[in-house]
Design a protein around this motif. Structure first.
Motif, PDB file in Angstrom:
ATOM      1  N   THR A  96       0.650  -1.165   0.015  1.00 58.25           N
ATOM      2  CA  THR A  96       0.190   0.009  -0.200  1.00 58.25           C
ATOM      3  C   THR A  96       1.163   1.015   0.549  1.00 58.25           C
ATOM      4  N   GLN A  97       0.496   2.650  -0.032  1.00 61.37           N
ATOM      5  CA  GLN A  97       1.051   3.601  -0.099  1.00 61.37           C
ATOM      6  C   GLN A  97       0.932   4.688   0.653  1.00 61.37           C
ATOM      7  N   ILE A  98       2.512   5.525   0.964  1.00 56.37           N
ATOM      8  CA  ILE A  98       2.153   5.764   2.042  1.00 56.37           C
ATOM      9  C   ILE A  98       2.544   7.580   1.513  1.00 56.37           C
ATOM     10  N   VAL A  99       1.772   8.672   0.926  1.00 56.71           N
ATOM     11  CA  VAL A  99       2.277   9.418   0.496  1.00 56.71           C
ATOM     12  C   VAL A  99       2.261  11.190   1.719  1.00 56.71           C
ATOM     13  N   VAL A 100       3.474  11.722   1.771  1.00 60.36           N
ATOM     14  CA  VAL A 100       3.034  13.141   2.151  1.00 60.36           C
ATOM     15  C   VAL A 100       2.627  14.298   1.444  1.00 60.36           C
ATOM     16  N   TYR A 101       1.891  14.790   1.422  1.00 58.23           N
ATOM     17  CA  TYR A 101       0.869  16.543   0.928  1.00 58.23           C
ATOM     18  C   TYR A 101       1.470  17.719   1.529  1.00 58.23           C
ATOM     19  N   ARG A 102       1.980  18.677   1.268  1.00 57.99           N
ATOM     20  CA  ARG A 102       2.226  19.807   1.763  1.00 57.99           C
ATOM     21  C   ARG A 102       0.570  20.641   1.066  1.00 57.99           C
TER      22      ARG A 102
END
Length: 309
Positions: free
Chosen positions: A208-214
């Motif tokens: 599964t994916q992990i994403v950091v957004y700003r």
């Protein structure tokens, strides 16, 4: 010392356009948003989040031969997208794991696990930029059954990371080492850090994916009522977020105070604000260039709050 800025978007199938969710005009908790970094979970693990413990997001830049020395107990997830680069992580000086582009690697550093001190080294001939999400809470090391193994058929994460040299084979991602490498310490920049207001361990599934957004939102921002589709942590960078879960409640989140975004919720800001959101367990292959939210109806006693300020 030279420094480069890498494009952190996942490649290929993960770098697709996203369709806006229905009723986005009433529930648009995005603001100006961009992906900081994303990765595919390398094995199963539980990422620990505890009330009163800090979550920190850092950017690291290592020139060839440089290192990051890890000290003290913590739980780290590390990601990078440099297609030409390879990192070597030593959870202790007796073992080493190759960190390739696109997977998200989990390391629990504790005295009990024998991983209180460790080193990440850049043995490549190119500069590598990578990112870490670090919790002061102490996680449990991956068991043998949780460790990623090469599957019998290719999957998206394996193809992107080049992990299929021997389809159907069994590979151990952690091997023995004879001591930790030494070198000049690389550059580390703190992007955001906050003490969490609640405890919420997050169970991650392999691939599964992990994403950091700003996110950057203007003064007077109102998100509309919504729910994150996947587990999401919010860490303010500038300004203050005002978060409500009902008509008569609300909590202020200035810089240094973070929360898990659980819906239905309404996020507003009287002044300009900026924050990072960390989304976990996104289905593999789902496009991640924008975060995904489900619009929610407002509480019946305050329908006007569905409208932007």
């Amino acid at each position: 010392m030279r420094r480069s800025v890498l494009a952190p978007l996942l490649a290929g199938a993960l770098a697709l356009s996203v369709t806006a969710p229905a009723a986005a005009e009433e529930a648009a908790p995005i603001g100006g948003v961009n992906v900081v970094i994303g990765g595919v979970a390398f094995g199963d693990f539980t990422y620990p989040v505890e009330a009163g413990r800090r979550i920190t997001v850092q950017r690291h830049v290592l020139d060839p031969g440089e290192i990051v020395t890890w000290k003290g107990p913590s739980t780290v997830v590390a990601m990078h997208g440099n297609e030409d680069g390879l990192l070597q992580n030593y959870p202790n000086c007796n073992s080493v794991q190759n960190w390739r582009p696109y997977p998200a690697y989990y390391v629990a550093r504790s005295k009990d696990a024998g991983t209180l001190r460790g080193v990440t080294h850049n043995p490549s001939s190119v500069t590598i930029e990578f990112y870490t999400v670090q919790s002061e809470a102490i996680g449990v090391p991956q068991s043998d059954g949780q460790l990623h193994r090469e599957p019998t058929s290719p999957q998206a994460g394996d193809i992107l990371a080049g992990e299929e040299p021997n389809p159907g084979g069994i590979g151990d991602p952690i091997t023995a080492a004879n001591g930790c490498p030494t070198g000049v310490e690389g550059e580390t920049t703190e992007l955001a850090s906050a003490v969490m207001d609640s405890s919420a361990g997050i169970d991650l599934t392999d691939h599964t994916q992990i994403v950091v957004y700003r996110h950057q939102v203007p003064a007077g921002f109102s998100s509309g009522w919504h729910s994150p589709y996947w587990p999401t942590l919010v860490v303010p960078v500038a300004g203050q977020l005002d978060v409500s879960h009902g008509c008569n409640d609300g909590s202020a989140y200035p810089v240094g105070k973070g929360f898990r975004a659980e819906g239905p919720l309404l996020i507003r800001s009287s002044g300009a604000a900026e924050y990072l959101s960390i989304t976990w367990n996104i289905q593999n292959g789902f496009p991640i260039d924008l975060p995904f939210y489900l619009p929610e109806p407002p509480p019946t006693s305050c329908p006007e709050t569905a409208l932007p300020l």
